[in-house]
Every structure is written in C-alpha cells, then in structure tokens.
Motif scaffolding. Structure first.
Motif, PDB file in Angstrom:
ATOM      1  N   THR A   6      -0.821  23.795 -11.475  1.00  9.24           N
ATOM      2  CA  THR A   6      -0.677  24.411 -10.340  1.00  9.24           C
ATOM      3  C   THR A   6       0.922  24.523  -9.925  1.00  9.24           C
ATOM      4  O   THR A   6       1.620  23.433 -10.529  1.00  9.24           O
ATOM      5  N   LYS A   7       1.440  25.126  -9.223  1.00 12.25           N
ATOM      6  CA  LYS A   7       2.822  25.039  -9.041  1.00 12.25           C
ATOM      7  C   LYS A   7       3.256  23.767  -8.401  1.00 12.25           C
ATOM      8  O   LYS A   7       4.450  23.226  -8.476  1.00 12.25           O
ATOM      9  N   GLU A   8       2.416  22.904  -7.666  1.00 13.77           N
ATOM     10  CA  GLU A   8       2.461  21.627  -7.376  1.00 13.77           C
ATOM     11  C   GLU A   8       2.985  20.423  -8.306  1.00 13.77           C
ATOM     12  O   GLU A   8       3.760  19.518  -7.871  1.00 13.77           O
ATOM     13  N   LEU A   9       2.560  20.908  -9.348  1.00 13.93           N
ATOM     14  CA  LEU A   9       3.026  19.881 -10.567  1.00 13.93           C
ATOM     15  C   LEU A   9       3.766  20.431 -11.410  1.00 13.93           C
ATOM     16  O   LEU A   9       4.231  19.850 -12.323  1.00 13.93           O
ATOM     17  N   TRP A  10       4.615  21.719 -11.461  1.00 14.44           N
ATOM     18  CA  TRP A  10       5.484  22.213 -12.039  1.00 14.44           C
ATOM     19  C   TRP A  10       6.727  21.196 -12.564  1.00 14.44           C
ATOM     20  O   TRP A  10       7.361  21.201 -13.427  1.00 14.44           O
ATOM     21  N   ASP A  11       6.903  20.490 -11.467  1.00 18.40           N
ATOM     22  CA  ASP A  11       8.271  19.339 -11.749  1.00 18.40           C
ATOM     23  C   ASP A  11       7.852  18.365 -12.477  1.00 18.40           C
ATOM     24  O   ASP A  11       8.619  17.636 -13.002  1.00 18.40           O
ATOM     25  N   ILE A  12       6.594  18.360 -12.979  1.00 13.04           N
ATOM     26  CA  ILE A  12       6.158  17.302 -13.850  1.00 13.04           C
ATOM     27  C   ILE A  12       5.935  17.896 -15.270  1.00 13.04           C
ATOM     28  O   ILE A  12       6.448  17.420 -16.184  1.00 13.04           O
ATOM     29  N   HIS A  13       5.043  18.802 -15.187  1.00 14.74           N
ATOM     30  CA  HIS A  13       4.800  19.573 -16.542  1.00 14.74           C
ATOM     31  C   HIS A  13       4.162  21.239 -16.174  1.00 14.74           C
ATOM     32  O   HIS A  13       3.513  21.089 -15.092  1.00 14.74           O
ATOM     33  N   ASP A  14       4.244  21.923 -17.150  1.00 17.56           N
ATOM     34  CA  ASP A  14       3.864  23.310 -16.879  1.00 17.56           C
ATOM     35  C   ASP A  14       2.460  23.505 -17.225  1.00 17.56           C
ATOM     36  O   ASP A  14       1.939  24.599 -16.884  1.00 17.56           O
ATOM     37  N   ARG A  15       1.709  22.503 -17.840  1.00 18.29           N
ATOM     38  CA  ARG A  15       0.342  22.550 -18.402  1.00 18.29           C
ATOM     39  C   ARG A  15      -0.469  21.587 -17.665  1.00 18.29           C
ATOM     40  O   ARG A  15       0.208  20.413 -17.491  1.00 18.29           O
ATOM     41  N   MET A  16      -1.816  21.597 -17.733  1.00 20.81           N
ATOM     42  CA  MET A  16      -2.461  20.598 -17.261  1.00 20.81           C
ATOM     43  C   MET A  16      -4.024  20.475 -17.848  1.00 20.81           C
ATOM     44  O   MET A  16      -4.380  21.884 -18.429  1.00 20.81           O
ATOM     45  N   PRO A  17      -4.700  19.587 -17.993  1.00 29.10           N
ATOM     46  CA  PRO A  17      -6.155  19.404 -18.399  1.00 29.10           C
ATOM     47  C   PRO A  17      -6.957  20.613 -17.824  1.00 29.10           C
ATOM     48  O   PRO A  17      -6.664  20.601 -16.275  1.00 29.10           O
ATOM     49  N   VAL A  18      -7.932  20.948 -18.359  1.00 31.18           N
ATOM     50  CA  VAL A  18      -9.238  21.715 -17.617  1.00 31.18           C
ATOM     51  C   VAL A  18     -10.129  20.690 -17.136  1.00 31.18           C
ATOM     52  O   VAL A  18     -10.933  20.102 -17.904  1.00 31.18           O
ATOM     53  N   ILE A  19      -9.972  20.170 -15.714  1.00 30.17           N
ATOM     54  CA  ILE A  19     -10.566  19.062 -15.169  1.00 30.17           C
ATOM     55  C   ILE A  19     -12.012  19.798 -14.623  1.00 30.17           C
ATOM     56  O   ILE A  19     -11.844  20.891 -13.695  1.00 30.17           O
ATOM     57  N   LEU A  20     -12.956  19.456 -14.842  1.00 30.57           N
ATOM     58  CA  LEU A  20     -14.211  20.099 -14.579  1.00 30.57           C
ATOM     59  C   LEU A  20     -14.984  19.727 -13.297  1.00 30.57           C
ATOM     60  O   LEU A  20     -15.039  18.348 -13.215  1.00 30.57           O
ATOM     61  N   HIS A  21     -15.300  20.298 -12.293  1.00 28.84           N
ATOM     62  CA  HIS A  21     -16.065  19.904 -11.095  1.00 28.84           C
ATOM     63  C   HIS A  21     -17.535  19.380 -11.772  1.00 28.84           C
ATOM     64  O   HIS A  21     -17.923  19.922 -12.732  1.00 28.84           O
ATOM     65  N   PRO A  22     -18.297  18.484 -11.256  1.00 28.03           N
ATOM     66  CA  PRO A  22     -19.438  17.959 -11.572  1.00 28.03           C
ATOM     67  C   PRO A  22     -20.362  19.285 -11.985  1.00 28.03           C
ATOM     68  O   PRO A  22     -21.155  18.904 -12.962  1.00 28.03           O
ATOM     69  N   ASP A  23     -20.490  20.078 -11.150  1.00 26.11           N
ATOM     70  CA  ASP A  23     -21.461  21.018 -11.338  1.00 26.11           C
ATOM     71  C   ASP A  23     -21.099  22.116 -12.405  1.00 26.11           C
ATOM     72  O   ASP A  23     -22.047  22.958 -12.812  1.00 26.11           O
ATOM     73  N   ALA A  24     -19.962  21.735 -13.171  1.00 20.00           N
ATOM     74  CA  ALA A  24     -19.775  22.786 -14.334  1.00 20.00           C
ATOM     75  C   ALA A  24     -19.939  22.090 -15.543  1.00 20.00           C
ATOM     76  O   ALA A  24     -19.639  22.352 -16.610  1.00 20.00           O
ATOM     77  N   HIS A  25     -20.274  20.667 -15.555  1.00 18.10           N
ATOM     78  CA  HIS A  25     -20.493  20.258 -16.740  1.00 18.10           C
ATOM     79  C   HIS A  25     -21.634  20.801 -17.608  1.00 18.10           C
ATOM     80  O   HIS A  25     -21.437  21.074 -18.704  1.00 18.10           O
TER      81      HIS A  25
ATOM     82  N   SER B 130      -7.353  21.970  -8.266  1.00 17.02           N
ATOM     83  CA  SER B 130      -6.599  22.006  -7.053  1.00 17.02           C
ATOM     84  C   SER B 130      -5.692  20.826  -6.919  1.00 17.02           C
ATOM     85  O   SER B 130      -6.261  19.556  -7.071  1.00 17.02           O
ATOM     86  N   ALA B 131      -4.370  20.921  -6.644  1.00 21.12           N
ATOM     87  CA  ALA B 131      -3.465  19.818  -6.720  1.00 21.12           C
ATOM     88  C   ALA B 131      -3.944  19.145  -5.318  1.00 21.12           C
ATOM     89  O   ALA B 131      -3.432  17.851  -5.393  1.00 21.12           O
ATOM     90  N   THR B 132      -4.540  19.434  -4.422  1.00 24.73           N
ATOM     91  CA  THR B 132      -4.712  18.698  -3.115  1.00 24.73           C
ATOM     92  C   THR B 132      -5.696  17.755  -3.550  1.00 24.73           C
ATOM     93  O   THR B 132      -6.054  16.815  -2.854  1.00 24.73           O
ATOM     94  N   LYS B 133      -6.232  17.708  -4.447  1.00 25.14           N
ATOM     95  CA  LYS B 133      -7.379  16.794  -5.119  1.00 25.14           C
ATOM     96  C   LYS B 133      -6.842  15.831  -6.077  1.00 25.14           C
ATOM     97  O   LYS B 133      -7.527  15.069  -6.651  1.00 25.14           O
ATOM     98  N   LEU B 134      -5.772  15.819  -6.407  1.00 27.85           N
ATOM     99  CA  LEU B 134      -5.003  15.220  -7.470  1.00 27.85           C
ATOM    100  C   LEU B 134      -3.897  14.291  -6.675  1.00 27.85           C
ATOM    101  O   LEU B 134      -3.096  14.596  -5.755  1.00 27.85           O
ATOM    102  N   THR B 135      -3.720  12.963  -7.467  1.00 28.23           N
ATOM    103  CA  THR B 135      -2.746  11.852  -6.781  1.00 28.23           C
ATOM    104  C   THR B 135      -1.825  11.859  -7.891  1.00 28.23           C
ATOM    105  O   THR B 135      -2.206  11.514  -9.106  1.00 28.23           O
ATOM    106  N   VAL B 136      -0.508  11.669  -7.403  1.00 33.41           N
ATOM    107  CA  VAL B 136       0.647  11.402  -8.715  1.00 33.41           C
ATOM    108  C   VAL B 136       0.973  10.001  -8.643  1.00 33.41           C
ATOM    109  O   VAL B 136       1.513   9.507  -7.357  1.00 33.41           O
ATOM    110  N   GLU B 137       1.102   9.164  -9.509  1.00 37.20           N
ATOM    111  CA  GLU B 137       1.689   7.695  -9.248  1.00 37.20           C
ATOM    112  C   GLU B 137       2.869   7.721 -10.400  1.00 37.20           C
ATOM    113  O   GLU B 137       2.706   7.655 -11.829  1.00 37.20           O
ATOM    114  N   ARG B 138       4.071   7.746 -10.071  1.00 40.60           N
ATOM    115  CA  ARG B 138       5.127   7.816 -10.987  1.00 40.60           C
ATOM    116  C   ARG B 138       5.435   6.232 -11.189  1.00 40.60           C
ATOM    117  O   ARG B 138       5.422   5.345 -10.152  1.00 40.60           O
TER     118      ARG B 138
END
Length: 217
Positions: free
Chosen positions: A152-171, A190-198
């Motif tokens: 997501t664009k909110e994470l571009w400053d960290i990396h341009d790719r991210m894992p496919v994180i599944l919602h529980p109902d998608a398992h 959604s980046a709103t559901k992710l937290t970044v710890e540097r």
C-alpha cells in the motif's frame, strides 16, 4: 520482498486459532529466515494440520566458472502476478496452498551497510496468516514460499512489496477454493490495520547474514 518474519505463538495457540490438532515436537525458532524451519498450516486428507517445513523453494543457479549447479538458495517469496505462470502448478492445486502463521514481518531500512530492522505487525490479528504455497523437495523435504503483492502507498517508504495477509474468513478460501476464487483473496491488507515498529537492531544480524541473498520470482 520479505526475508525475515517472527512467529512467537505457541503450538497450542496456533492449533486453537487454525483448528488443527495440537501436535507437539516442533523446534522452530521464533525468528524465521529463508532456509530455516517454520510452521505452516495445510490440508491433508480434508483436515488441517500444523507442519514444520523449510522456508523457501530450492533454486539452483549455475556456477559461471565451473558450469556446475551451485548450492541451492531459497526462493522464499512468490510474486502475485506470476501465480498463473511460474507458480501455476502449485497455486492452481489447493492441496499445495498453505497458511503461514506469523506475528510480525521485517523489512530493512537505512543506508547500505547501516540498515536496521523495521517490524510490521497486524494490529487486529495478534497471530495472522500469510498466504503460502508448499511442495516436497529433494533438498530440504517439504518447503514453502509466501505470496507477495504491491505494498500500500503508506508502506512505500519501507518497501514496495508486502505479504498477502489473509483475513480470518479467507483462510478456508485459500486452502480449499479453486484458483479463480483463491486469487480474489490475494490483495493488500489495509495499512490502517498495520503498525510499524522501527528499531536500531542491525539488519545483518548473525543468522541473517547467510540468508540475505534470496530471490523473488
């Protein structure tokens, strides 16, 4: 790409969350690097099981000097846009899809030679599932790889790719559905559901040094 993630959950916690038998005897490290053992959830004869596998499909490059294959390296990430080509034989077979439990994944930030670890957690899932593929290998036994999408664009400053994180109902969809339906859950989280710890922790820690030269195909 993702070259490091952590899974600090216990076998009992994973068994409860992913509805598998509480199998014991695993000795996987909490921090998981390519070519190291990790825990996955897959289906076997219609039932979910927890299994320890090696992270990364073995890939053999050719030594330019000798013309012989080098020791295998780990292809630990699979691009979403190549699931229908390079990864087709495993992606289109639900039996070769798996869930990769994790509590956070790491990316490298900073200047070359001074990179540090930045951890990304899933705020609404203390133990989340990353969409994966697995197969038997001659080199390392059963092995797995994780599917990646554009970040997501909110994470571009960290990396341009991210894992496919599944919602529980998608398992269930990822483990059992046909390929077209499974592809629908290969999305950004959604980046709103992710937290970044540097952190100030060096990226090239002792265990990471030998595993950093990995591939994303």
């Amino acid at each position: 790409m993702c070259n490091l993630y952590t899974n600090k959950s216990t076998v009992q916690e994973m068994a409860s969350l992913f509805a598998t038998p509480a199998t014991y005897g695993f000795n996987a490290p909490a921090d998981v690097y390519p070519q190291y053992p990790g825990i996955v959830v897959r289906e076997d004869q219609g039932k979910r099981v927890l299994e320890q596998m090696t992270w990364g499909f073995p890939r053999h490059s050719i030594n330019k000097r000798t013309g012989k294959p080098n020791k295998p390296t780990a292809t630990n990430n699979a691009r979403d846009d190549k699931l229908w080509t390079i990864w087709r034989q495993w992606f289109t077979n639900p039996a070769h899809r798996c869930l990769i439990p994790f509590t956070a994944f790491a990316e490298a930030e900073g200047e070359p030679g001074k990179m540090t670890r930045t951890w990304i957690n899933v705020a609404d899932q203390p133990v989340a599932a990353w969409a994966g593929l697995w197969r038997p290998t001659d080199e390392w036994g059963n092995a797995y790889t994780g599917v990646m999408v554009d970040a997501t664009k909110e994470l571009w400053d960290i990396h341009d790719r991210m894992p496919v994180i599944l919602h529980p109902d998608a398992h269930e969809t990822w483990l059992r559905a046909d390929a077209e339906e499974a592809m629908a859950v290969v999305t950004q989280y959604s980046a709103t559901k992710l937290t970044v710890e540097r952190t100030d922790d060096p990226w090239f820690a002792r265990k990471a040094q030998a595993t950093e030269r990995q591939t994303l195909i």
